[in-house]
Design a protein around this motif. Sequence first.
Motif, PDB file in Angstrom:
ATOM      1  N   GLY A   1       0.815  -1.212   0.000  1.00  0.00           N
ATOM      2  CA  GLY A   1       0.000   0.000   0.000  1.00  0.00           C
ATOM      3  C   GLY A   1       0.845   1.256   0.000  1.00  0.00           C
ATOM      4  O   GLY A   1       0.558   2.228  -0.716  1.00  0.00           O
ATOM      5  N   LEU A   2       1.931   1.246   0.789  1.00  0.00           N
ATOM      6  CA  LEU A   2       2.849   2.389   0.800  1.00  0.00           C
ATOM      7  C   LEU A   2       3.566   2.560  -0.536  1.00  0.00           C
ATOM      8  O   LEU A   2       3.927   3.670  -0.921  1.00  0.00           O
ATOM      9  N   LEU A   3       3.785   1.456  -1.231  1.00  0.00           N
ATOM     10  CA  LEU A   3       4.477   1.516  -2.520  1.00  0.00           C
ATOM     11  C   LEU A   3       3.606   2.158  -3.594  1.00  0.00           C
ATOM     12  O   LEU A   3       4.072   2.991  -4.389  1.00  0.00           O
ATOM     13  N   VAL A   4       2.332   1.803  -3.620  1.00  0.00           N
ATOM     14  CA  VAL A   4       1.436   2.256  -4.683  1.00  0.00           C
ATOM     15  C   VAL A   4       0.858   3.637  -4.396  1.00  0.00           C
ATOM     16  O   VAL A   4       0.728   4.479  -5.294  1.00  0.00           O
ATOM     17  N   GLY A   5       0.526   3.904  -3.126  1.00  0.00           N
ATOM     18  CA  GLY A   5      -0.199   5.117  -2.762  1.00  0.00           C
ATOM     19  C   GLY A   5       0.447   6.426  -3.179  1.00  0.00           C
ATOM     20  O   GLY A   5      -0.208   7.269  -3.810  1.00  0.00           O
ATOM     21  N   PRO A   6       1.728   6.674  -2.844  1.00  0.00           N
ATOM     22  CA  PRO A   6       2.325   7.972  -3.187  1.00  0.00           C
ATOM     23  C   PRO A   6       2.333   8.265  -4.680  1.00  0.00           C
ATOM     24  O   PRO A   6       2.099   9.409  -5.093  1.00  0.00           O
ATOM     25  N   TYR A   7       2.612   7.247  -5.495  1.00  0.00           N
ATOM     26  CA  TYR A   7       2.640   7.476  -6.943  1.00  0.00           C
ATOM     27  C   TYR A   7       1.250   7.846  -7.459  1.00  0.00           C
ATOM     28  O   TYR A   7       1.082   8.807  -8.205  1.00  0.00           O
ATOM     29  N   VAL A   8       0.240   7.076  -7.015  1.00  0.00           N
ATOM     30  CA  VAL A   8      -1.123   7.364  -7.453  1.00  0.00           C
ATOM     31  C   VAL A   8      -1.557   8.737  -6.961  1.00  0.00           C
ATOM     32  O   VAL A   8      -2.195   9.505  -7.697  1.00  0.00           O
ATOM     33  N   GLY A   9      -1.190   9.085  -5.731  1.00  0.00           N
ATOM     34  CA  GLY A   9      -1.549  10.396  -5.195  1.00  0.00           C
ATOM     35  C   GLY A   9      -0.921  11.528  -5.982  1.00  0.00           C
ATOM     36  O   GLY A   9      -1.574  12.553  -6.233  1.00  0.00           O
ATOM     37  N   GLY A  10       0.335  11.361  -6.380  1.00  0.00           N
ATOM     38  CA  GLY A  10       0.984  12.391  -7.178  1.00  0.00           C
ATOM     39  C   GLY A  10       0.333  12.580  -8.529  1.00  0.00           C
ATOM     40  O   GLY A  10       0.147  13.714  -8.994  1.00  0.00           O
ATOM     41  N   VAL A  11      -0.031  11.461  -9.185  1.00  0.00           N
ATOM     42  CA  VAL A  11      -0.705  11.540 -10.487  1.00  0.00           C
ATOM     43  C   VAL A  11      -2.068  12.219 -10.347  1.00  0.00           C
ATOM     44  O   VAL A  11      -2.438  13.087 -11.150  1.00  0.00           O
ATOM     45  N   LEU A  12      -2.803  11.837  -9.305  1.00  0.00           N
ATOM     46  CA  LEU A  12      -4.135  12.422  -9.102  1.00  0.00           C
ATOM     47  C   LEU A  12      -4.050  13.914  -8.786  1.00  0.00           C
ATOM     48  O   LEU A  12      -4.864  14.702  -9.273  1.00  0.00           O
ATOM     49  N   ALA A  13      -3.070  14.303  -7.988  1.00  0.00           N
ATOM     50  CA  ALA A  13      -2.924  15.720  -7.653  1.00  0.00           C
ATOM     51  C   ALA A  13      -2.647  16.555  -8.893  1.00  0.00           C
ATOM     52  O   ALA A  13      -3.122  17.693  -9.017  1.00  0.00           O
ATOM     53  N   ALA A  14      -1.887  15.971  -9.826  1.00  0.00           N
ATOM     54  CA  ALA A  14      -1.554  16.702 -11.055  1.00  0.00           C
ATOM     55  C   ALA A  14      -2.721  16.757 -12.032  1.00  0.00           C
ATOM     56  O   ALA A  14      -2.796  17.667 -12.863  1.00  0.00           O
ATOM     57  N   THR A  15      -3.636  15.785 -11.938  1.00  0.00           N
ATOM     58  CA  THR A  15      -4.719  15.706 -12.932  1.00  0.00           C
ATOM     59  C   THR A  15      -6.044  16.279 -12.414  1.00  0.00           C
ATOM     60  O   THR A  15      -6.729  16.998 -13.145  1.00  0.00           O
TER      61      THR A  15
END
Length: 477
Positions: free
Chosen positions: A213-227
Motif C-alpha cells: 500500500g505504501l508503494l502504490v499510494g504515493p505514486y497514485v496520489g501524485g498523479v491524481l494531484a496533477a490531474t
Amino acid sequence: KSAVDALSRASANIVSMVASDSCTLEPGASSAAILVTAQISPSSRRTAVSASLYLFLCYFASSLVYSPYQSLLLHRACHDYGLDEQHCIEGNPAYDQAQKKAASVDSLYKLWVGLGQLSTCAFLGNAGDAWGRRISLLMPLVGGILSGLLLVSVPATLQTEVMLPLSGVVSLLGGQFVCNHAVFAALADATQGATSEERSQIFSVVEGMLWAGLLVGPYVGGVLAATIGDTNAILLSVAVGVCNLLITTGAFKETLSVGRRSPLRWRRANPVTSISLFLETRTTILLAIITLAGSTAMTTGTAVVPFYAERWAGAGPEEVGLLISASLGASCVGLIVIMPWLVRCLSMTRIMVLSNLNTVVCWLVMSICIAQWEIIAILACQLCSGLFFPIVRTGMGNVFGQRRYGEALAAVGTLEQISALLTPIGLSLYRATEDVSLDMAGGRFIVHGVAFMYISGVALLGLCAAALVPGIPCAAD
C-alpha cells in the motif's frame, strides 16, 4: 578505520553464524502457499485475507495524500504571500518564505496528530481485548476519514487556529499503528493452533501488504494531484477509507470470542504502562530495543533519502519517487517472498540478526554514495530490513497469551509511534551536516551523508540486541 574494520569482522562472524543453520525448505514451497500449508482453519485463512486487504487499503489511503497534502499546504502558504499557483514556483522572492511557512504548519500538524495517536494507542489495544477486535479495527478508519475531511474543509485562514486542534482531537481515534496492532491481534486470535514459525510466516505475508500500500499510494496520489487537483485527490483518499470501513464492517468477522475477553484495564491503557510490558522478561527487553532501533532507522532513513538525493545526486521529483519506490518495494518483496522462505531455513532469532545487519550495512554504505544508480541499488538491497517486525509481534503475542494479544501488540505499536516521532532528529542532523564531508580510510572513502552514519548506528543497537536474543518463546497458553 578501526571502527569500520571491527564492523566488518563482526559482520563476517554474524554471516558465518547465520550460514551455519541447516535449511529445511521443502521442495516446491513458495510464499503463495503459506496460508494453505499453515495449520489453521479455513475461517482463519479468511481472516488473513481480510487482514491483508484491510492493511493494504489503510496504508494506500493514508499514503495517497502524501503529495496532495504537501502541495495543498504549499499553495495555501503561497496564497498568504500573494502568489497564485502559476507563480508558486522557485525563483519568486516570496516562494522561500511560503515554503518555510508550509513546513512549519506541516511540523505542527504531525506533532499534534502524532501525540494524539500515541496517547490512545495502548487504550485501543486494551479495548480490543475487552470489547472485541472490530472496535480497534474501525476506529482508526473513522479517524482517517475525518482527518481527510478536515484538511479540505477548513479554510486556509483557519488552518492553524482550527484545523490543527481539531486534527489533534480526531487523532485520538487512532492511526496507522493502531491499524497494525488491531490487525495482528485478530491474526493472533486466528492462528492459535499454529506454531511460532507458522504465525511469523502469516504475519509476514500480511505485513507485506502494508508495504504494498505504501508503494502504490504515493505514486497514485501524485498523479491524481496533477490531474484532478489536491483537494479532489484528498477526497478520493477519503473515499478509499470509506470503502475500507464498509468492507471491514461487512466482511472482517470478529475473531475474539466472548469467553476470551478480559475486563478493560484502565490503569494499563496509557503509553507509559504499555511500554513497561517490555520489561516482562530479558527477551521482551531485547525485542523492545530491536523494534525501536529498527523502526527508527527505517523511518528516518526513508525521510532523509529524498533530501540527500536532491543535494548530492541531483535527483528531481521523478527520480526521488523512484528511489522511494525501490526502498518500499524491497521491503514488500522481503516480507512476502523472502521471509516465508527464510523461516524454513533459519531460526527466527537469526533472521532478526540478518534483518538488522542488512539495515546497518546498507545505511553505512549509503553515506558514501552520490550517484543515483548507487542510491537506488542500496535501497533495493534492503530486502531483509523489515523482517524483524513479524517476529517481534509473534514474540510479544506468545509471551502474554491469548487474553492479552491486543495489549501486547499495542505496546509494539506504541514503540512504532515513538519511532515516528523521533524522525525529526535525523532530519535535523542531516540539515546541520548537509554540506559536511568526511575523509575515511585515508581518503579512499568520502562520507557525504553523516546522517546515514547516525542511522546506521541506531540500527547497530538493534543488531546487538538481536544477537543477544536467546529465542522466541512459545505461546504462553
